[in-house]
Design an enzyme around this catalytic site. Structure first.
Site, short mmCIF file in Angstrom:
data_model
loop_
_atom_site.label_atom_id
_atom_site.label_comp_id
_atom_site.label_asym_id
_atom_site.label_seq_id
_atom_site.Cartn_x
_atom_site.Cartn_y
_atom_site.Cartn_z
N ARG A 4 34.74 93.85 14.47
CA ARG A 4 35.07 93.25 13.19
C ARG A 4 35.28 94.44 12.25
O ARG A 4 36.10 95.30 12.57
CB ARG A 4 34.01 92.25 12.72
CG ARG A 4 34.62 91.23 11.74
CD ARG A 4 33.66 90.14 11.28
NE ARG A 4 32.67 90.65 10.34
CZ ARG A 4 31.74 89.89 9.78
NH1 ARG A 4 31.65 88.61 10.08
NH2 ARG A 4 30.86 90.41 8.93
N LYS A 30 24.64 83.76 1.50
CA LYS A 30 25.97 83.12 1.59
C LYS A 30 25.93 81.72 2.18
O LYS A 30 26.71 80.87 1.79
CB LYS A 30 26.94 84.01 2.37
CG LYS A 30 26.62 84.15 3.85
CD LYS A 30 27.52 85.19 4.51
CE LYS A 30 27.17 85.30 5.99
NZ LYS A 30 27.69 86.53 6.60
C1 LIG Z 1 26.74 87.17 7.20
C2 LIG Z 1 26.51 88.61 7.24
C3 LIG Z 1 25.21 89.11 7.36
C4 LIG Z 1 24.02 88.21 7.57
O1 LIG Z 1 24.10 87.67 8.87
P1 LIG Z 1 22.97 86.72 9.45
O2 LIG Z 1 23.27 86.62 10.90
O3 LIG Z 1 23.08 85.43 8.74
O4 LIG Z 1 21.67 87.40 9.21
C5 LIG Z 1 25.03 90.48 7.32
N1 LIG Z 1 26.08 91.31 7.16
C6 LIG Z 1 27.34 90.88 7.06
C7 LIG Z 1 28.44 91.87 6.90
C8 LIG Z 1 27.61 89.52 7.10
O5 LIG Z 1 28.87 89.09 6.99
#
Ligand SMILES: *Cc1c(COP(=O)(O)O)cnc(C)c1O
Length: 355
Positions: free
Chosen positions: A132, A37
């Site tokens: 969250r 992302k």
């Molecule tokens: C962004 C995200 C991740 C990845 O997080 P990082 O800290 O970039 O490894 C994993 N799971 C969810 C639900 C996320 O929103």
């Protein structure tokens, strides 16, 4: 289009970082979802993440998954933002897996999956304290029973997300709770639950120290493979590259000016009342880079004698000391996660992929 501003992305280093994380994880029985992302699902980046051995690609946006699929990057794909009901059709069409924390949304996805002749694999989220997404732990058995009855859905596992909203660290208690819930569901609901998804890059410190509890079978990793660090202290992970991304911007003015503005100080363009430090007359440069391109608090200058003073929508002001600077010269910066996210998202910033 002009070459500047630009974001240089070393995809070879992304592949190398992914391979290191995949290898460490594999030794602990953990699969890696490579999260794309922060690069908006750029196919060049996704290809590197697959090349590094990620078992699955994960992204928060359906548009990004569509972009990767259109480029022919093989999945499977996981939608890592809990889906919108209004996007159920696209979710089923584009994603093989999704995270889920709502029973009604699950029923809508199931109906859509039946309509499309598919199975939607879901990972049911448990909130273990970060506040969250996720069902409360005591709601999990009921939610699993209800969702297991939905045709078109397959419950692939349970998952947690940590260190996002509440900045809660993963530990043996919260991950232990996830693992014991998965065991309880396997026993009571006769489900296999191959996926026990133990969070994001904040779990990499535990993985590196060999402290990730057994029973976690998956981590969803973005920042770790992109920036080479864990995310509790932003400590670099040994063996990983922390210099994947470089931001480049071009100087459009250089002048000796006072460090204190002249006149009565009111609000700046963003409604803040700025405070200035008097450094006398200094050499200032203006770069063609602004808040429409980047959160510039997250930029670290790479050139000697450069210090960021501030900026506005389209201009970044820097002090350049101890040397001459010229209009037309490029300055380089190392961006942090927030800066990488905004640079990738800004349509005004050229992305240059190389290895
Ligand atoms: C962004 C995200 C991740 C990845 O997080 P990082 O800290 O970039 O490894 C994993 N799971 C969810 C639900 C996320 O929103």
């Amino acid at each position: 289009m002009a070459a500047n501003p630009r974001l240089e992305i070393n995809v070879g280093k992304i592949a190398g970082n992914t391979a290191q994380v995949v290898q460490r994880a594999g030794a602990n029985g953990v699969n890696i979802v490579g999260v794309t992302k922060v690069c908006c699902g750029a196919p060049e980046v996704a290809r590197a993440v697959k090349q590094g051995g990620a078992a699955m690609l994960g992204d928060s946006r359906l548009e990004n998954i569509a972009r990767m699929k259109e480029a022919g990057i093989p999945g499977p794909y996981m939608l890592i933002r809990i889906p919108m009901q209004s996007a159920a059709a696209e979710t089923v069409r584009l994603a093989d897996y999704c995270l889920l924390s709502d029973v009604v949304t699950g029923r809508i996805l199931g109906a859509e999956a039946r309509r499309q002749g598919k199975t939607m694999h879901v990972v049911i989220m448990v909130d273990v304290g970060d506040l969250r997404e996720g069902f409360w732990p005591n709601q999990i058995p009921g939610a699993v029973t209800e969702l297991a009855a939905v045709e078109g859905l397959a419950i692939a596992g349970l998952g947690v997300n940590l260190t996002c909203y509440g900045a809660i660290s993963p530990d043996e208690n919260n991950l232990g709770l996830l693992i014991s819930l998965a065991e309880e569901i396997r026993k009571n609901n006769k489900l296999e639950l191959p996926i026990v998804s133990g969070g994001n890059s904040s779990s990499l410190g535990m993985l590196w120290e060999g402290k990730l509890p057994g029973g976690i079978s998956q981590l969803r990793i973005g920042e770790g493979i992109m920036l080479g660090c864990e995310t509790l202290e932003r400590a670099p992970l040994p063996g990983l590259h922390t210099d994947v991304f470089t931001a480049v911007a071009e100087i459009v003015e250089v002048r000796e000016k006072p460090s204190l503005p002249i006149g009565r100080i009111a609000q700046d363009v963003f409604g803040n009342v700025p405070v200035f430090e008097d450094r006398g007359i200094h050499q200032r440069a203006i770069l063609a880079l602004g808040r429409q391109d980047v959160i510039f608090d997250g930029l670290q200058p790479l050139d000697a004698g450069v210090e960021i003073l501030g900026g506005s929508s389209d201009h970044l002001l820097v002090e350049i000391s101890g040397r001459k600077a010229a209009v037309g010269e490029e300055l380089r910066f190392r961006p942090d996660y927030g800066a990488v996210l905004t640079l990738n998202t800004s349509p005004y910033v050229q992305k240059v992929y190389f290895s």
